[in-house]
Design an enzyme around this catalytic site. Structure first.
Site, short mmCIF file in Angstrom:
data_model
loop_
_atom_site.label_atom_id
_atom_site.label_comp_id
_atom_site.label_asym_id
_atom_site.label_seq_id
_atom_site.Cartn_x
_atom_site.Cartn_y
_atom_site.Cartn_z
N PHE A 157 16.47 46.20 64.02
CA PHE A 157 15.11 47.13 63.62
C PHE A 157 15.25 48.38 64.38
O PHE A 157 15.31 48.45 65.51
CB PHE A 157 13.93 46.37 63.99
CG PHE A 157 13.93 44.82 63.49
CD1 PHE A 157 14.10 44.62 62.28
CD2 PHE A 157 13.82 43.82 64.33
CE1 PHE A 157 14.22 43.06 61.94
CE2 PHE A 157 13.77 42.55 64.28
CZ PHE A 157 14.08 42.11 62.81
N ASP A 193 14.97 51.30 65.96
CA ASP A 193 13.93 51.84 66.75
C ASP A 193 14.54 53.12 67.79
O ASP A 193 15.46 53.54 67.68
CB ASP A 193 12.92 51.04 67.35
CG ASP A 193 13.64 50.11 68.40
OD1 ASP A 193 14.81 50.21 68.56
OD2 ASP A 193 12.88 49.32 69.04
N ASP A 253 18.20 41.08 67.78
CA ASP A 253 17.35 42.17 67.98
C ASP A 253 16.28 41.61 68.72
O ASP A 253 15.82 42.27 69.76
CB ASP A 253 16.52 42.84 66.86
CG ASP A 253 15.88 44.22 67.08
OD1 ASP A 253 14.63 43.83 67.35
OD2 ASP A 253 16.46 45.35 66.75
#
Length: 339
Positions: free
Chosen positions: A236, A238, A312
């Protein structure tokens, strides 16, 4: 109209053309070995989700699923303008910063009797009501409350149009993780995390993917884990995990990018350098996963079930736990609703 590349293909497309972010094979190998040594631990299973989300309601209730939707819909941009002035929320004697302030604030509101996980309520709540839910315990307010209000009420309206709960909404995609991501991105505009890079439309869909991964993890914890195609999810993308990937030697930034970040330059959403950080993060985790699977096959004679979402789920808490050792590596800062 051209459809954007899926996140995995987007990561590969960006990594093969990147000018300021580079993937280093030695770092990929190092992290694969690190994960290999942990392959039998709970940290590398879907149940590791509960360890990373201690403030979530018990997975056994459908309220946990709506809690996940509320949190993931507002899961973006927690960094303060001044690093020394963090928004803080204290809950049950523990003080939280960053993403965990949001989790603590939502769980605190539930205990105070605010129906914050009910779409009938949060689809119509005012900015003031949300501001009270997200109130800080110090002078630093949570950033972007207006934007959080906009995306939460939008998301609530969509749930009401599709059965009135996150579970009823997501069930339209059957049990296929890829279809779930597509459904979320199609129906809820704020989850549409896309960019253009070297003339191609690409996607990262960070929040849509993490929402599906969280749904999968809650269902696994309930013993109802029948979601297929979960391997379609990438990490993910970020601002915290890329820092960990640089620290671990997986990613390397050019001198120009490193200097810009150290000088506090804000990268606009869609900026080439920002896209390269996110795209290379995705592709590097795919390479780590591939290497890990090969090691498990060769050394254990087994098929490895550790996917990118689980990697993750491991790297994000790792980054939080080692934030002091990583303080010399700048986090890239982009004010947006996507992460």
């Amino acid at each position: 109209m051209e459809k954007p590349l899926l996140p995995r293909e987007s990561g590969q497309f960006v990594a093969e053309r990147s000018k300021d972010v580079f993937i280093r094979d030695a770092g990929v190998q190092k992290v694969a070995e690190m994960l290999f040594s942990l392959r039998r631990s709970e940290f590398l299973t879907a149940s590791g989700w509960k360890v990373a989300n201690p403030l979530a309601p018990a997975p056994t209730s459908d309220q946990a699923l709506n809690w996940v939707f509320v949190v993931d819909t507002m899961n973006f941009c927690f960094w303060p303008d001044n690093e020394a002035q963090q928004c803080e929320v204290t809950y049950k004697g523990a003080t939280y910063t960053g993403f965990m302030t949001l989790c603590a604030a939502i769980t605190r509101a539930m205990e105070e009797g605010v129906p914050i996980t009910d779409p009938k309520y949060f689809s119509k709540m005012s900015v003031e009501e949300l501001g009270k839910v997200l109130r800080s315990d110090n002078e630093t307010a949570m950033p972007m409350v207006q934007e959080r209000h906009q995306v939460l009420t939008e998301g609530g309206r969509v749930l009401l149009e599709h059965g009135g709960s996150f579970r009823s909404f997501i069930s339209q995609a059957g049990n296929d993780a890829q279809k779930m991501v597509e459904l979320i991105v199609e129906k809820i505009p704020s989850y549409r995390d896309e960019a253009t890079y070297e003339g191609r439309k690409i996607s990262f869909n960070k929040r849509a993917q993490i929402l599906v991964a969280d749904f999968w993890a809650v269902m696994e914890a309930r013993g109802e884990g029948c979601i297929t195609n979960i391997d379609c999810l990438t990490m993910f993308a970020d601002y915290r995990v890329p820092q960990a990937l640089v620290y671990l030697g997986v990613l390397e930034y050019s001198d120009a990018l490193m200097e810009a970040l150290k000088n506090g330059e804000l990268l606009p959403s869609g900026d080439r350098r920002e896209v390269e950080i996110r795209g290379c993060s995705i592709w590097s985790v795919e390479l780590i996963k591939e290497r890990l699977h090969k090691m498990v096959q060769e050394k254990d004679g087994k098929v490895c079930s550790i996917n990118s979402a689980i990697i993750d789920f491991y790297l994000w808490p790792f980054a939080k736990q080692h934030h002091r050792e990583m303080a010399h590596i700048p986090i890239h800062h982009t004010r947006c609703i996507y992460y």
